[in-house]
Write an enzyme that holds these catalytic residues in place. Structure first.
Site, PDB file in Angstrom:
ATOM      1  N   ASP A  83     -10.426   2.594  -0.279  1.00  0.00           N
ATOM      2  CA  ASP A  83      -9.158   1.865  -0.255  1.00  0.00           C
ATOM      3  C   ASP A  83      -9.415   0.370  -0.055  1.00  0.00           C
ATOM      4  O   ASP A  83     -10.214  -0.028   0.797  1.00  0.00           O
ATOM      5  CB  ASP A  83      -8.302   2.420   0.893  1.00  0.00           C
ATOM      6  N   GLU A  87     -11.312   0.925  -4.942  1.00  0.00           N
ATOM      7  CA  GLU A  87     -10.006   0.387  -5.338  1.00  0.00           C
ATOM      8  C   GLU A  87     -10.171  -1.132  -5.334  1.00  0.00           C
ATOM      9  O   GLU A  87      -9.868  -1.817  -4.370  1.00  0.00           O
ATOM     10  CB  GLU A  87      -8.886   0.809  -4.370  1.00  0.00           C
TER      11      GLU A  87
HETATM   12  C1  GLC Z   1      -4.052   0.762  -1.146  1.00  0.00           C
HETATM   13  C2  GLC Z   1      -3.311   2.064  -1.305  1.00  0.00           C
HETATM   14  C3  GLC Z   1      -1.889   1.847  -0.915  1.00  0.00           C
HETATM   15  C4  GLC Z   1      -1.860   1.417   0.544  1.00  0.00           C
HETATM   16  C5  GLC Z   1      -2.724   0.200   0.773  1.00  0.00           C
HETATM   17  C6  GLC Z   1      -2.987  -0.019   2.226  1.00  0.00           C
HETATM   18  O1  GLC Z   1      -3.614  -0.212  -2.010  1.00  0.00           O
HETATM   19  O2  GLC Z   1      -3.463   2.545  -2.613  1.00  0.00           O
HETATM   20  O3  GLC Z   1      -1.101   2.982  -1.109  1.00  0.00           O
HETATM   21  O4  GLC Z   1      -0.543   1.124   0.923  1.00  0.00           O
HETATM   22  O5  GLC Z   1      -3.992   0.337   0.172  1.00  0.00           O
HETATM   23  O6  GLC Z   1      -3.852   0.949   2.723  1.00  0.00           O
END
Ligand code: GLC
Ligand code: CA
Length: 547
Positions: free
Chosen positions: A218, A283
């Site tokens: 994440d 991500e």
């Molecule tokens: C990422 C996740 C999202 C979350 C954020 C904070 O972007 O995909 O859903 O709110 O991180 O953890």
């Protein structure tokens, strides 16, 4: 080491040039947003027991890797992305035994399992943060980023939270502020502290020992912050801008995101996961391919999601530039995504209804042909439009805490499985988000219709899987006429008609059409191909005829 070991095909640890294990480089991924996938205990919330029987759907569809969004104990301020214990399962999602059963069943079906690790921040009820807050002199203080107020008072710098408001919250007791790039309930960890690094290395091994095949990381681009916590420059004035997400992009995130030292973390994680033939998928929310490349130098992340396609204009030049930029920067490491639990569904973004559905599938055809790993977000295979969520039932903090934001609920409504209560998602009287779609968009209805979006996606995966050129052949972009965007991989061509009129092309030579995203005719030995608006096709060079 693997507790849930079961034999999987193609298991040898062979690496492609970019260091991506062969099992991953030939894969298609699938994102399960666990809260909305299947409810096994009739409380209206998806869980492990509810996910278990639906793994068959994923195997039937033809995907290879299942990424499960966070299921750890959490107060759910951000629906699980606020983790209170990294080594457990939230009671509402089940137990560790249930998780083990999901992994075992997935492996039996030939599916790999990737779990979502949330290292940028914890929940504010995580024991580390409670200790950090309550004892400014204690060992845990430095697990998080605490600072005195600015000289004139107020937050230490101008950083903003992704979710609206400042990225700092004052703790009255100590008089210091703590940093949170997301909600105040999601304090950011201090990744410059070696103790935080060791904690996470232990957490990675905990899940690897349970048999997981990798991690989706994440906010992978944000772990390290500028050492001096300097103010970010502004790109545009904030006056009058009220939408939280838009305010966020008015700032040049020079000092809070994409710090080069972040790569060191992934280099050390890479040593760990390689011992298990497991992978790191980031991500990586960076819109510039050069920033993506910095995190994938060959010994960092295996795969980085490329999000710019979610924001590109539906125009031939823009599509070609956006797709090719990523493969040039990161030859084999692109994670292709056009939807997720954070974005409006592509069908909605690309014009809604049939037009949006055709465009989304057409774009998938290109993504499935490019080097890298395409991911499907649950419901994308059904061609779902955004779910309908009445204003008084919105639950995403982005919507609830900001007057102007619609939030992310519309892409998180429960998966429609078939006829019956809550379209087969749950037998509860009320589901955590309303059912957002009609039964005609359910898995059962679409399975029964050979012309459905679902069957077209499944056929695309089947055709892709058989194209051996994808494992070895480079990408060669064509200068196609008009609104066509196309490229070759060896003896295959992938081409999309971005325009709104029929387009024809003679690629040279003779070709068999092996896939069509709109029509069904799969002619052979053609010299010219015609595509209706938003249609994509896959062509295979015709075998030479008898002489
Ligand atoms: C990422 C996740 C999202 C979350 C954020 C904070 O972007 O995909 O859903 O709110 O991180 O953890
Ligand atoms: Ca449940």
């Amino acid at each position: 080491m693997r507790r849930n070991w079961s034999p999987l095909p193609d298991r040898e640890n062979s690496l492609s040039d970019a260091g991506v294990p062969a099992w991953l480089s030939n894969s298609v991924g699938y994102e399960v947003y666990i809260r909305s996938f299947g409810d096994g205990n009739a409380d209206g919330i998806g869980d492990m027991v509810g996910l278990l029987p639906h793994l068959d759907h994923l195997a039937w569809l033809g995907v290879d890797v299942v990424w499960i969004t966070p299921f750890y104990p959490s107060p759910m301020a951000d629906y699980g992305y606020d983790v209170a214990d990294y080594e457990g399962v939230a009671p509402e999602f089940g137990t560790l035994d249930d998780f083990d059963r999901v992994v075992a069943r997935a492996h039996d079906l030939g599916l790999r399992v990737v779990v979502d690790i949330v290292p940028n921040h914890t929940s504010d009820v995580h024991a580390w943060f409670e200790a950090s807050r309550s004892d400014p002199e204690g060992d845990h203080r430095d697990y998080y980023i605490w600072r005195d107020p600015a000289p004139g008072g107020g937050p230490p710098n101008n950083w903003m939270s992704h979710f609206g408001g400042p990225a700092w919250t004052l703790d009255e007791a100590s008089g210091q502020y703590y940093l949170h790039l997301f909600l105040p309930e999601q304090p950011d960890l201090n990744w410059r502290n070696p103790a935080v690094r060791s904690e996470f290395e232990k957490i990675l091994r905990f899940w690897l020992d349970r048999g997981v095949d990798g991690f989706r990381i994440d906010v992978a681009h944000a772990l390290i912050k500028d050492e001096q916590l300097r103010d970010n420059p502004m790109l545009m004035p904030l006056d009058g801008v009220t939408d939280a997400s838009y305010r966020f992009i008015c700032m040049d995130h020079r000092y809070d995101l994409t710090q080069p030292e972040t790569l060191d973390i992934y280099r050390s994680w890479r040593h760990i996961v390689e011992q298990y033939d497991a992978v790191l998928i980031g991500e990586t929310y960076v819109l510039d391919p050069a920033d993506l490349a910095k995190m994938l130098p060959g010994d960092g992340l295996h795969i980085g999601f490329w999000f710019t396609p979610m924001h590109m204009e539906w125009e031939a030049g823009a599509i070609r530039r956006t797709l090719s930029a990523a493969t040039e920067a990161v030859p084999a490491g692109v994670g292709w995504v056009q939807s997720s639990h954070d974005e409006s569904r592509p069908v909605a973004r690309y014009g809604g209804g049939d037009l949006g559905r055709r465009r989304s599938l057409g774009l998938s055809v290109l993504m499935m042909g490019l080097p890298g790993v395409p991911f499907i977000y649950q419901g994308e295979e059904l061609g779902l439009d955004d779910g309908v969520v009445p204003a008084d039932q919105l639950t995403d903090p982005l919507a609830v805490r900001n007057e102007d934001s619609v939030g992310r609920d519309a892409c998180r409504t429960p998966m429609p499985w078939g006829p019956g209560p809550n379209l087969g998602f749950s037998t509860a009287a009320r589901t955590w988000l309303p059912i957002g779609h009609g039964v005609e968009w359910s898995v059962a209805s679409e399975m029964a219709d050979p012309r459905s979006h679902l069957n077209r996606v499944r056929e695309l995966l089947r055709v892709r899987c058989a194209i051996t050129d994808l494992a070895t052949m480079p990408t060669r972009w064509h200068d196609c006429p008009g609104d066509l965007v196309g490229f070759s991989r060896g003896d295959h061509i992938f081409v999309l008609n971005v325009g709104d009129t029929v387009a024809s092309w003679q690629p040279g030579g003779r070709w068999d059409c092996v896939y069509r995203s709109v029509g069904f005719e799969t002619d052979s030995s053609m010299s010219e191909i015609s595509l209706v608006p938003a249609e994509a096709v896959i062509l295979a060079r015709s075998a030479p005829g008898p002489t």
